[in-house]
Design a protein around this motif. Sequence first.
Motif, PDB file in Angstrom:
ATOM      1  N   VAL A  68       0.835  -1.201   0.000  1.00 12.64           N
ATOM      2  CA  VAL A  68       0.000   0.000   0.000  1.00 12.64           C
ATOM      3  C   VAL A  68       0.869   1.251   0.000  1.00 12.64           C
ATOM      4  O   VAL A  68       0.583   2.223  -0.714  1.00 12.64           O
ATOM      5  CB  VAL A  68      -0.970  -0.005   1.203  1.00 12.64           C
ATOM      6  N   LEU A  69       1.951   1.236   0.759  1.00 13.33           N
ATOM      7  CA  LEU A  69       2.862   2.389   0.771  1.00 13.33           C
ATOM      8  C   LEU A  69       3.476   2.606  -0.612  1.00 13.33           C
ATOM      9  O   LEU A  69       3.599   3.746  -1.083  1.00 13.33           O
ATOM     10  CB  LEU A  69       3.949   2.185   1.826  1.00 13.33           C
ATOM     11  N   LYS A  70       3.865   1.535  -1.268  1.00 10.98           N
ATOM     12  CA  LYS A  70       4.413   1.653  -2.619  1.00 10.98           C
ATOM     13  C   LYS A  70       3.374   2.257  -3.581  1.00 10.98           C
ATOM     14  O   LYS A  70       3.680   3.145  -4.383  1.00 10.98           O
ATOM     15  CB  LYS A  70       4.847   0.271  -3.139  1.00 10.98           C
ATOM     16  N   LEU A  71       2.151   1.752  -3.491  1.00 13.47           N
ATOM     17  CA  LEU A  71       1.092   2.242  -4.384  1.00 13.47           C
ATOM     18  C   LEU A  71       0.742   3.698  -4.091  1.00 13.47           C
ATOM     19  O   LEU A  71       0.478   4.477  -5.011  1.00 13.47           O
ATOM     20  CB  LEU A  71      -0.144   1.345  -4.252  1.00 13.47           C
ATOM     21  N   PHE A  72       0.751   4.070  -2.822  1.00  6.57           N
ATOM     22  CA  PHE A  72       0.533   5.477  -2.475  1.00  6.57           C
ATOM     23  C   PHE A  72       1.641   6.349  -3.054  1.00  6.57           C
ATOM     24  O   PHE A  72       1.389   7.458  -3.551  1.00  6.57           O
ATOM     25  CB  PHE A  72       0.499   5.653  -0.953  1.00  6.57           C
ATOM     26  N   GLY A  73       2.879   5.874  -2.982  1.00  3.48           N
ATOM     27  CA  GLY A  73       3.995   6.643  -3.522  1.00  3.48           C
ATOM     28  C   GLY A  73       3.891   6.844  -5.021  1.00  3.48           C
ATOM     29  O   GLY A  73       4.294   7.885  -5.555  1.00  3.48           O
ATOM     30  N   LEU A  74       3.331   5.868  -5.711  1.00  9.70           N
ATOM     31  CA  LEU A  74       3.191   5.954  -7.168  1.00  9.70           C
ATOM     32  C   LEU A  74       1.993   6.802  -7.599  1.00  9.70           C
ATOM     33  O   LEU A  74       2.082   7.573  -8.547  1.00  9.70           O
ATOM     34  CB  LEU A  74       3.053   4.548  -7.756  1.00  9.70           C
ATOM     35  N   THR A  75       0.879   6.636  -6.901  1.00 12.02           N
ATOM     36  CA  THR A  75      -0.356   7.307  -7.333  1.00 12.02           C
ATOM     37  C   THR A  75      -0.548   8.673  -6.679  1.00 12.02           C
ATOM     38  O   THR A  75      -1.302   9.499  -7.187  1.00 12.02           O
ATOM     39  CB  THR A  75      -1.587   6.437  -7.019  1.00 12.02           C
TER      40      THR A  75
ATOM     41  N   GLN B 276      -3.164   4.324  10.457  1.00 13.17           N
ATOM     42  CA  GLN B 276      -2.057   4.634  11.344  1.00 13.17           C
ATOM     43  C   GLN B 276      -0.776   4.900  10.550  1.00 13.17           C
ATOM     44  O   GLN B 276      -0.012   5.810  10.878  1.00 13.17           O
ATOM     45  CB  GLN B 276      -1.820   3.497  12.340  1.00 13.17           C
ATOM     46  N   MET B 277      -0.530   4.116   9.508  1.00 12.55           N
ATOM     47  CA  MET B 277       0.650   4.333   8.670  1.00 12.55           C
ATOM     48  C   MET B 277       0.624   5.721   8.035  1.00 12.55           C
ATOM     49  O   MET B 277       1.642   6.436   8.026  1.00 12.55           O
ATOM     50  CB  MET B 277       0.731   3.261   7.581  1.00 12.55           C
ATOM     51  N   VAL B 278      -0.535   6.106   7.502  1.00 12.40           N
ATOM     52  CA  VAL B 278      -0.660   7.412   6.864  1.00 12.40           C
ATOM     53  C   VAL B 278      -0.382   8.525   7.865  1.00 12.40           C
ATOM     54  O   VAL B 278       0.300   9.510   7.561  1.00 12.40           O
ATOM     55  CB  VAL B 278      -2.067   7.567   6.246  1.00 12.40           C
ATOM     56  N   GLU B 279      -0.884   8.342   9.089  1.00  9.34           N
ATOM     57  CA  GLU B 279      -0.664   9.354  10.130  1.00  9.34           C
ATOM     58  C   GLU B 279       0.795   9.377  10.570  1.00  9.34           C
ATOM     59  O   GLU B 279       1.417  10.446  10.653  1.00  9.34           O
ATOM     60  CB  GLU B 279      -1.569   9.049  11.322  1.00  9.34           C
ATOM     61  N   ASN B 280       1.369   8.203  10.830  1.00 10.75           N
ATOM     62  CA  ASN B 280       2.742   8.133  11.342  1.00 10.75           C
ATOM     63  C   ASN B 280       3.779   8.610  10.337  1.00 10.75           C
ATOM     64  O   ASN B 280       4.811   9.185  10.715  1.00 10.75           O
ATOM     65  CB  ASN B 280       3.076   6.705  11.762  1.00 10.75           C
ATOM     66  N   LEU B 281       3.524   8.362   9.044  1.00 11.86           N
ATOM     67  CA  LEU B 281       4.490   8.728   8.003  1.00 11.86           C
ATOM     68  C   LEU B 281       4.152  10.061   7.329  1.00 11.86           C
ATOM     69  O   LEU B 281       4.775  10.420   6.330  1.00 11.86           O
ATOM     70  CB  LEU B 281       4.582   7.604   6.955  1.00 11.86           C
ATOM     71  N   PHE B 282       3.156  10.765   7.872  1.00 13.74           N
ATOM     72  CA  PHE B 282       2.799  12.108   7.390  1.00 13.74           C
ATOM     73  C   PHE B 282       2.528  12.113   5.888  1.00 13.74           C
ATOM     74  O   PHE B 282       3.022  12.971   5.151  1.00 13.74           O
ATOM     75  CB  PHE B 282       3.916  13.112   7.725  1.00 13.74           C
ATOM     76  N   LEU B 283       1.729  11.154   5.429  1.00  9.76           N
ATOM     77  CA  LEU B 283       1.509  11.000   3.987  1.00  9.76           C
ATOM     78  C   LEU B 283       0.490  11.993   3.428  1.00  9.76           C
ATOM     79  O   LEU B 283       0.436  12.198   2.207  1.00  9.76           O
ATOM     80  CB  LEU B 283       1.063   9.569   3.673  1.00  9.76           C
ATOM     81  N   GLY B 284      -0.340  12.570   4.288  1.00  8.61           N
ATOM     82  CA  GLY B 284      -1.278  13.593   3.819  1.00  8.61           C
ATOM     83  C   GLY B 284      -2.350  13.063   2.883  1.00  8.61           C
ATOM     84  O   GLY B 284      -2.782  13.767   1.968  1.00  8.61           O
ATOM     85  N   ILE B 285      -2.780  11.821   3.097  1.00  9.86           N
ATOM     86  CA  ILE B 285      -3.826  11.203   2.269  1.00  9.86           C
ATOM     87  C   ILE B 285      -5.059  10.994   3.139  1.00  9.86           C
ATOM     88  O   ILE B 285      -4.955  10.514   4.267  1.00  9.86           O
ATOM     89  CB  ILE B 285      -3.348   9.845   1.703  1.00  9.86           C
TER      90      ILE B 285
END
Length: 273
Positions: free
Chosen positions: A129-136, A156-165
Amino acid sequence: MKIIQTIEELQEIRKSISSSVGFVPTMGALHDGHISLIKQARSENDIVIVSIFVNPTQFLKGEDLDKYPKKIEADSKICELCKVNYLFLPQISTMYGEDEVLVKAPNIKSYTLEGERRPGHFDGVLQVVLKLFGLTKPNRAYFGKKDAQQLALIKQMVENLFLGIDIIECEIKRESDGLALSSRNVYLTAEQRSDALAISKSLHAAAAIIGKKEFDCHVIKEHMQTIMSQLDVEYIAFVNRQFEEIQTIELKNSIILVAVKVGNTRLIDNIWI
């Protein structure tokens, strides 16, 4: 709709998009549950990207990776009819290299329930999922509530890694008889499918009991076990939205989760209270 198979093409296309992007990651064998995610993404975004990738790192040894349903032609048609803009169909060699930077799911949340029975499963889920978020690079990504533990970990991953999604939680879709939609339902015989209806019946019974002000999880669990007495129940669990075990139902902050084996097919379901 444009079909994309390489990372380079997807990255170039993504650079050209300045409007909002909704993303729906899937493993294919699309059903009405997936379609509901895609339709919601379509209604809330200018551009919709769907991926189909059966991710090997989230399957354990002996699980159904090799026989997981694959219906690329039918899935592509469904995406086209749902007015998806881009369908990403990567190969395993596209998504994974030989020397991977590994993503580890948090120990507590990922080694209970599904994680206890499928150790390492959520590491693989978060990795892809992290890879796909990075691509899209989506503004919003859409996930069903049926995989509630997965949903909590992705948030939790989105929050912890500050992905802003924005992670959009989408309601569980069911057959008319109550069976939660799943790509694995195709494995069930007619008799097994009939037996599996006890899963949703037990959850609806739990909701009815709670509606009568019975909040003791032990009492609710006994009722559910009676309804599913003919099934091979792996667990009935009561947690809050943070996936901490609870003994008493907390209204608007509880999830009841069930995992059951019907024949050789493992099914999960839940209800949010």
